[in-house]
Write an enzyme that holds these catalytic residues in place. Structure first.
Site, short mmCIF file in Angstrom:
data_model
loop_
_atom_site.label_atom_id
_atom_site.label_comp_id
_atom_site.label_asym_id
_atom_site.label_seq_id
_atom_site.Cartn_x
_atom_site.Cartn_y
_atom_site.Cartn_z
N ASN A 30 -56.62 67.28 -6.31
CA ASN A 30 -56.70 68.68 -6.69
C ASN A 30 -58.01 69.25 -6.17
O ASN A 30 -59.00 68.54 -6.04
CB ASN A 30 -56.64 68.85 -8.21
N ARG A 90 -41.93 69.80 -19.99
CA ARG A 90 -42.86 69.56 -18.88
C ARG A 90 -42.61 68.20 -18.24
O ARG A 90 -42.63 68.08 -17.01
CB ARG A 90 -44.30 69.64 -19.39
N HIS A 93 -60.81 72.36 -6.90
CA HIS A 93 -61.21 73.23 -8.00
C HIS A 93 -62.45 74.03 -7.59
O HIS A 93 -63.39 73.46 -7.01
CB HIS A 93 -61.52 72.39 -9.25
N ARG A 121 -49.79 74.53 -12.68
CA ARG A 121 -49.11 73.78 -13.73
C ARG A 121 -49.97 72.57 -14.08
O ARG A 121 -50.55 71.93 -13.19
CB ARG A 121 -47.75 73.28 -13.26
N SER A 159 -53.27 79.37 0.71
CA SER A 159 -54.31 79.37 1.74
C SER A 159 -54.88 77.97 1.97
O SER A 159 -55.23 77.62 3.11
CB SER A 159 -55.43 80.36 1.38
N GLU A 209 -56.90 63.88 -17.82
CA GLU A 209 -57.94 64.80 -18.29
C GLU A 209 -58.02 66.00 -17.37
O GLU A 209 -58.18 65.84 -16.15
CB GLU A 209 -59.30 64.09 -18.32
N LEU A 210 -57.91 67.21 -17.89
CA LEU A 210 -57.93 68.42 -17.08
C LEU A 210 -59.20 68.50 -16.25
O LEU A 210 -60.30 68.50 -16.79
CB LEU A 210 -57.82 69.66 -17.98
#
Length: 205
Positions: free
Chosen positions: A108, A66, A110, A92, A14, A144-145
């Site tokens: 990204n 990975r 979030h 991922r 989306s 870092e996530l």
């Protein structure tokens, strides 16, 4: 200037559609060079193909590690001269090979006001924590996530009686508005990263 996007997805796409629509109606001066999914059944692949965009599946199961998978992604993205990589529901973790190939050029989105509630099920985390405001964050991807420099944030109120599903739906509406804006900011340049901050020149600069 290269304004070619590579969009990585795992599901319905989306936010990919929001980018497609923003390009189509002139709000975003860019082109989507390729859409890549790690899942063959991702509905976003069909969205891309319906818009005439190249869409391929690159299953992570086909590579032993990975890093090997990330290097395969890099090859596909570079082969299409991608300037900016947009993660749009890509489930991922992004590793060093991809981050090093596209430094400060991976975005990204979030569903929380980072640094609050990183990782999975951010909306459920917000509900359980009892916050009154959640929202959307678009950030540059680092090792870092969910910890890279924040490009844009928008607040979404948490209403009495909200469930994670109802909050998710309202946050998603804001995601669709904000992601094209953030992509435009990054493509337009004139920004820099100062420590953890994504910032623009001031008169003092």
């Amino acid at each position: 200037m290269n304004r070619r996007l590579g969009v990585l997805i795992s599901g319905r796409g989306s936010n990919l559609q929001a980018l497609i629509d923003a390009i189509a109606d002139g709000r975003l001066d860019a082109s989507i060079a390729v859409v890549i999914s790690n899942r063959e059944d991702a509905a976003g692949l069909d969205r891309a193909r319906a818009s005439g965009i190249e869409a391929i599946c690159l299953s992570h199961r086909a590579w032993p590690t990975r890093d090997d998978y990330d290097r395969a992604l890099v090859r596909e993205l570079r082969a299409r001269d991608v300037a900016l990589v947009c993660l749009a529901g890509f489930m991922r973790l992004v590793g060093a090979p991809l981050i090093e190939a596209f430094p400060n050029a991976i975005l990204n989105i979030h569903p929380s006001l980072l640094p609050a509630f990183p990782g999975l099920e951010a909306q459920r985390q917000a509900i359980e924590h009892g916050v009154k405001v959640s929202g959307v964050t678009v950030h540059l991807v680092t090792a870092e996530l969910d910890g890279g420099p924040i490009v844009v944030q928008r607040a979404v109120p948490v209403l009495p009686g909200d469930t994670s599903e109802s909050l998710s739906a309202r946050i998603l509406e804001e995601e669709h508005r904000v992601y094209p804006e953030a992509v435009k900011l990054v493509l337009d340049g004139q920004w820099r990263v100062d420590g953890r901050r994504f910032c623009f020149p001031t008169k003092a600069d």
